[in-house]
Design an enzyme around this catalytic site. Sequence first.
Site, PDB file in Angstrom:
ATOM      1  N   HIS A 174       0.801  -1.281   0.134  1.00 10.99           N
ATOM      2  CA  HIS A 174      -0.134   0.103   0.115  1.00 10.99           C
ATOM      3  C   HIS A 174       0.809   1.375   0.541  1.00 10.99           C
ATOM      4  CE1 HIS A 174      -2.032   3.145   2.458  1.00 10.99           C
ATOM      5  NE2 HIS A 174      -2.879   2.909   1.734  1.00 10.99           N
ATOM      6  N   SER A 175       0.373   2.487  -0.443  1.00 12.02           N
ATOM      7  CA  SER A 175       0.927   3.809  -0.573  1.00 12.02           C
ATOM      8  C   SER A 175       2.292   3.410  -1.558  1.00 12.02           C
ATOM      9  CB  SER A 175       1.083   4.522   0.414  1.00 12.02           C
ATOM     10  OG  SER A 175       1.486   6.364   0.989  1.00 12.02           O
ATOM     11  N   LEU A 176       3.506   3.951  -0.327  1.00 10.71           N
ATOM     12  CA  LEU A 176       4.926   3.501  -0.537  1.00 10.71           C
ATOM     13  C   LEU A 176       5.438   2.258  -1.097  1.00 10.71           C
ATOM     14  CD1 LEU A 176       8.229   4.633  -1.393  1.00 10.71           C
ATOM     15  CD2 LEU A 176       8.145   3.815   1.238  1.00 10.71           C
ATOM     16  N   PHE A 220      -1.860  -0.817  -3.756  1.00 11.40           N
ATOM     17  CA  PHE A 220      -3.724  -0.393  -2.953  1.00 11.40           C
ATOM     18  C   PHE A 220      -2.322   1.588  -3.495  1.00 11.40           C
ATOM     19  CE2 PHE A 220      -4.244  -4.572  -2.693  1.00 11.40           C
ATOM     20  CZ  PHE A 220      -5.090  -4.631  -3.122  1.00 11.40           C
TER      21      PHE A 220
END
Length: 536
Positions: free
Chosen positions: A308-310, A329
């Site tokens: 998720h994210s980074l 995501f």
Amino acid sequence: MGNPTLMRWPVTRILVLGLVVTVLYKAMAIYSSRRAPVQVCFTSPSSAFKIKHIFHNAADGRTHKRLDIDDEFLSIYNSARSQMAHIEDMDLFTVSPFEQELVIRHTEGQTVRLADRSPDFVESYLDYALENGPASRMIEFDWQQESLLIPNMSDKETIVSLALMSSDAYVGLPTDADWNDVGDKYNESERFGWENGGVRGHVFTDPEETIVIISIKGTSAAGLNTGGDGQTVEQDKTNDNLLFSCCCARVSSLWKTVCDCYEESYTCNQNCLEQELRRPDRYYKAVLEIYRNVTHMYPESEIWVTGHSLGGSLSSLLGRTFGLPAVSFEAVGELLATRRLHLPMPPGLPEEMENIWHVGNTADPIFMGVCNGASSTCSLAGYALETQCHSGKKCVYDVVNDLGWHVNLLNHRIRTIISDVLMVYNDTAECVKPPPCYDCYNWRFVDHSGDRYRTTASSPSPIPSDPPGRRCLKRTWYGRCYEWADDPSAVKTTFATSTIYRKTSDISTSTHTGGNTTCIRRSWLGYCLEYGPELR
């Protein structure tokens, strides 16, 4: 006989009715044929995954640890679980995050990837590309098309399970857990200091170990509500600004940059950026080390990555590097970093063989690439997230039009996409390849790789050299000498050199243009250092 006009009406109606029935029948046939693949997806094989290991790389070039999720760890974790109840997303799991089984359905897929995907070979190419950026484009790789297992992206439960794996990477860990050293340069005197930074990879497997899934932890950001316990905020921010900014987070003169690649207004040193991304203390190198250890433990398994994210962007970079299926995501656009790292990309890859998926929603400004500008929340928090282009395919949930959401940074949280998006929609989002996209179009990136081949002979000296025996006392502003003086040191040197030559020749000058002499020793530039009698 009846009226012929009245006789024609029933015939006309019958023809019209027959035409309508025919059209409806063909429409139903087409609809059924289009729905057939979806029905196959629901019957695709499924497996229950549980977490087996956690890898931690401190991104310092030396510290790498592995934590095995066994009965001893579960006992320690359950006793300390009450102290971690404040950590966000813990309530997403029905049982302990380290005991819950997550069901994932997979299907048969095709891909084109490197024939030799060993970490040693791939990293040797990356090292070569780092030193010879333009020349690396001329390398012809040995690509091969092969079958592999990929996640069923049309199955809702599969996507939710992958999102929960990404959320699991944020869960706090007991400080007294028994970590195993898998690095080469770990300092035993620093027992727990390394835990406050770096990258975590949570490893999930099915009972047969056919598929291994690596979930990479994302950004723990102060003020951005992205999840996590906040222990890696500064290190995460540095890597975010390095990966997703145009030039070292040089947004304005007021910003503190994360590297020294900025040259002048909207001009950046391309080679410097590439060197910074590949430094041993950066996250990309850390995820390469995590992958190396996982492949060593599971050499025969199919490996997937998610995050998720980074963590989602890093999983995409890792998937692109080794040709792995990757599901991210709410990831930041990573196409620019993909090109700067010179990751191997098969030419002319068909869309159906693109096994990198980015799942997100239209109300997340980070995923949509609009969380930038002086007044944006990301900029106010010190994040220069200037990229919006993703590689692979995007699976976008249009919550702005469907649910009436407004663009808000809170919609970037993994908790939001699980409970308020993935669980709410009945159908999964369609995954399509995004249109052509270009980041940092107003920047100029200068390639200095050719500078190393320049010699002093091919470029003029900024200050003219003095003639032998003379020394310049005064020069004009453009370098011309207008006052000279004798240089005693130069005369002394010339005399000494002439004396040495007299030992090997009867000629009294240092220049040998005739006689029965030959050069018996030369410098590497070709100049003669010692003369002697000609050999006969």
